[in-house]
Enzyme design. Structure first.
Site, PDB file in Angstrom:
ATOM      1  N   LYS A 119       4.554   5.446  -0.249  1.00 12.45           N
ATOM      2  CA  LYS A 119       3.911   4.845   0.914  1.00 12.45           C
ATOM      3  C   LYS A 119       4.587   3.487   0.871  1.00 12.45           C
ATOM      4  CE  LYS A 119       1.597   8.328   2.163  1.00 12.45           C
ATOM      5  NZ  LYS A 119       1.746   8.834   3.447  1.00 12.45           N
ATOM      6  N   GLU A 128      -4.757   3.880   8.779  1.00 11.90           N
ATOM      7  CA  GLU A 128      -5.546   4.988   8.078  1.00 11.90           C
ATOM      8  C   GLU A 128      -5.377   5.421   6.846  1.00 11.90           C
ATOM      9  OE1 GLU A 128      -2.793   5.317   9.553  1.00 11.90           O
ATOM     10  OE2 GLU A 128      -1.999   6.812   8.354  1.00 11.90           O
ATOM     11  N   SER A 166       6.331  12.028  -5.573  1.00  9.20           N
ATOM     12  CA  SER A 166       5.934  11.002  -4.595  1.00  9.20           C
ATOM     13  C   SER A 166       5.122  10.145  -5.094  1.00  9.20           C
ATOM     14  CB  SER A 166       5.496  11.796  -3.333  1.00  9.20           C
ATOM     15  OG  SER A 166       4.379  12.414  -3.385  1.00  9.20           O
TER      16      SER A 166
END
Lengths: 266, 396
Positions: free
Chosen positions: B85, B107, B374
């Site tokens: 991210k 969000e 990830s």
């Protein structure tokens, strides 16, 4: 066939009157109440009624209308049942009816089937907040084929060129968003309405109505000088929510509608 | 047809009140990526702050155990904040700063994107508010506290299903009111144009690195790249570089929950229908009347009823395949990777590991499969313990 919205504004302009457009969520708390509310609002002075089609994710709505959506969904309101209600209503009233709905509901119903049902039941226009000008070509052909208007919106932040394009092709009326954010009751407005309406009027003669945040007869009285009418949503929906019985809901909404209509008279 | 299309998917289905902000963003992004100064600055932050390039690790024990393709792990879990991210967040925050915005909103589902945004906001001295479904704030208490530690305000969202989709609704509503000074840091390859493109571009560093590292160590491209898909940002980042190379098979693993034959899953590409939500045309899980369905997954990060429009397009054209992985398979893969390689993956990434465990054994020994790992799994230890029936007491 002449669209009822055009006919209404032609008449109002002739009488030098401003339009009162009231909004309720269809099926909140049930469809029988919704039909009664439409008739009572008409008797009390509403010129056009917007019916919100309940959706799970109404991203342009503030908390009051979000909750109305949830109540309507919990009450089992579906598009098919709402069309049935409109068909029945049309035996009693010719008030222009406009659906406020999210694009997904149209896609899921099937675009052509949806427009056919609008025309067949007596829906005059659609406000689809998540189908802006650039994407609206997708429905243009169908709106023309079935004579159901897609009501365009402009916001205080819409840039000049874009405002011009939207205003010039607007059908029925132009929905002028009073302020940024979502629907809901506001105490004051930051927007320079003189400037906004001066610009819009120069582009087109299409009727222009101001909505988002108008919650009292005092506000509508003040704002009546701009454009051709006002749209009141959350403040009506709140009265529907607060009435403890159907009778109370009807009375409260009728009294509020009457006060709003009177506030628009000079 | 409007810009920002991936085949018939994508577009900009946003309320009029957001159009000006989206146009401003599109213009600013277009000029930023053409500016060598911006590109250089972003690369600098990615390398010096976020710990890039991330390792491409050869998982020898896993390869030998599964007995098929050679398995490599792209270690996005080693990035600062523990997931991919941060790649997107640093890009968007530099863009926000360039645009003169002083506040950011975001969000978050699992909290990974919220933590990354809070981190970047602290780094750049920006005020940060994160919208998180109330349900998720309970499932991921630790990440809520982590965001608070980083100086961000976490606003629990109590509308709708109180999960990621409602957090997106609320962030968009808030942005519509505050776009003059506020930048919306969207966390996945979704939303109205230009977000799916921006996020994909900022995440494409994953695939670019995989390609470079692979050419260096193996002298060729991988045969398969596997990544988990919720909104789809790590998968899009891993896939993008390989799209023009049809010989590289791209597999997305989506959340099968308790099974796609039950109502408890989030397998959008397997079971979704065309629709419009959150500003994009894509595939969504819907009920009989076009309402967006509540979705379920053990992983809060994959618990989304839609998917990025470019994935919908890759699925439609057959360029990528998308397969559902159940909770049980993901938990088994989570445990497997821990004991086999000494790496605890995020439960989201464990979906990709589980898919690789099905795909690799059927491949030849000289074939190569890359898993995009990830994120790291520290945040999930509690829920895995609960899933396998182990009680972990609170520490005083």
């Amino acid at each position: 066939m002449v669209n009822r919205i055009d006919e209404k504004f032609r008449m109002l302009r002739k009488q030098k009157q401003k339009a009162l457009i009231t909004f309720i969520t269809a099926g909140d708390p049930d469809l029988l109440t919704t039909a009664e509310l439409v008739l009572r609002m008409e008797q009390s002075g509403a010129d056009i009624v917007e019916l919100g089609i309940p959706f799970s994710d109404p991203i342009a709505e503030g908390p009051v209308i979000q909750e109305a959506n949830l109540r309507a969904l919990a009450g089992g309101a579906t598009l098919v049942k709402i069309f049935d209600m409109v068909r029945t209503l049309r035996e009693k009233t010719q008030i222009p009816l406009v659906f406020l709905m999210y694009y997904n509901s149209i896609l899921h119903f099937g675009e052509e089937a949806f427009f056919k049902a609008c025309a067949g039941s007596g829906v005059d226009g659609l406000i689809v907040p998540d189908l802006p000008f650039e994407e609206s070509a997708e429905l243009k052909e169908l709106t023309e084929k079935y004579g159901v208007y897609q009501i365009s919106m402009v916001a205080p932040t819409s840039c000049g060129q874009r405002m011009e394009r939207i205003t010039k092709q607007a059908k029925g009326f132009l929905y002028c968003v009073s302020s940024l954010g979502v629907t809901g009751m506001r105490t004051d407005f930051q927007t320079d309405f003189d400037k906004m309406f001066h610009t819009l009027n120069a582009f087109s003669d299409v009727p222009k109505c101001l909505g988002f945040g108008i919650s009292s007869p005092e506000q509508s009285h003040q704002l009546r000088q701009y454009g051709d009418g006002v749209i009141v949503g959350s403040a009506v929906v709140q009265r529907v929510a607060q009435g403890r019985t159907e009778k109370e809901k009807l009375q409260s909404v009728a009294a509020f509608t009457k006060a709003l209509k009177e506030s628009l008279l000079d | 047809m409007s810009r920002g299309r991936f085949g018939e998917f994508g577009g900009r289905y946003a309320p009029e009140t957001l159009i000006a902000a989206l146009e401003e963003l599109e213009k600013a992004y277009g000029s930023a990526i053409k500016d060598p100064g911006f590109v250089k600055e972003l690369a600098c932050y990615l390398n010096e702050y976020a710990n890039r390039p991330s390792l491409l690790y050869y998982a020898k024990r896993m390869t030998e155990d599964l007995g098929g393709a050679k398995i490599y792990l792209k270690r996005e879990d080693l990035n600062h904040t523990g997931a991919h991210k941060i790649n997107n967040v640093l890009g968007q925050l530099l863009l926000a700063r360039r645009m003169g915005k002083t506040k950011v909103i975001a969000e978050t589902g699992a909290g990974q994107h919220g933590v990354a945004t809070a981190t970047g906001a602290a780094l750049f001295g920006m005020a940060c508010e994160v919208f998180m479904g109330e349900e998720d704030t309970k499932r991921q208490e630790l990440n809520v506290f982590r965001m608070n530690l980083l100086g961000a305000k976490v606003t629990p969202v109590k509308s709708g299903t109180r999960t990621l989709k409602d957090a997106c609704n609320e962030a968009m509503r808030a942005w519509a009111a505050r776009a003059d000074d506020t930048f919306y840091v969207l966390g996945s390859t979704m939303g109205p144009h230009p977000y799916p493109t921006i996020v994909r571009d900022f995440q494409s560093v994953i695939g670019k690195e995989i390609k470079e590292q692979m050419l260096r160590t193996e002298g060729r491209l991988p045969d398969v790249v596997v990544a988990c898909v919720g909104g789809g940002s790590n998968a899009m980042g891993a896939f993008y570089e390989f799209i023009p190379h049809p010989e590289v098979r791209l597999i997305g693993a989506e959340a099968g929950g308790k099974g796609t034959d039950t109502p408890y899953h989030a397998a959008t590409l397997t079971k979704g229908e065309k629709g419009v939500l959150h500003g994009m045309k894509s595939l969504f899980l819907q009920d009989n009347d076009g309402g967006i369905m509540p979705v379920y997954s053990i992983s809060a990060g994959l618990d989304y009823p839609g998917v990025g429009p470019e994935h919908a397009h890759l699925a439609r054209t057959g360029r990528a395949e998308y397969l559902a992985v159940t909770d049980r398979e993901a938990v088994e893969a989570f445990q497997y990777l821990a004991v086999t390689e000494g790496i605890i993956p995020a439960i989201e990434s464990a979906h990709a590991v589980a898919q690789a465990m099905k795909t690799a054994p059927a491949m030849n020994r000289e074939d190569i499969l890359v898993i995009c790992l990830s994120g790291r799994g520290d945040k999930d230890v509690h829920s895995i313990a609960k899933y396998v029936g182990v009680e972990i007491g609170e520490q005083d």
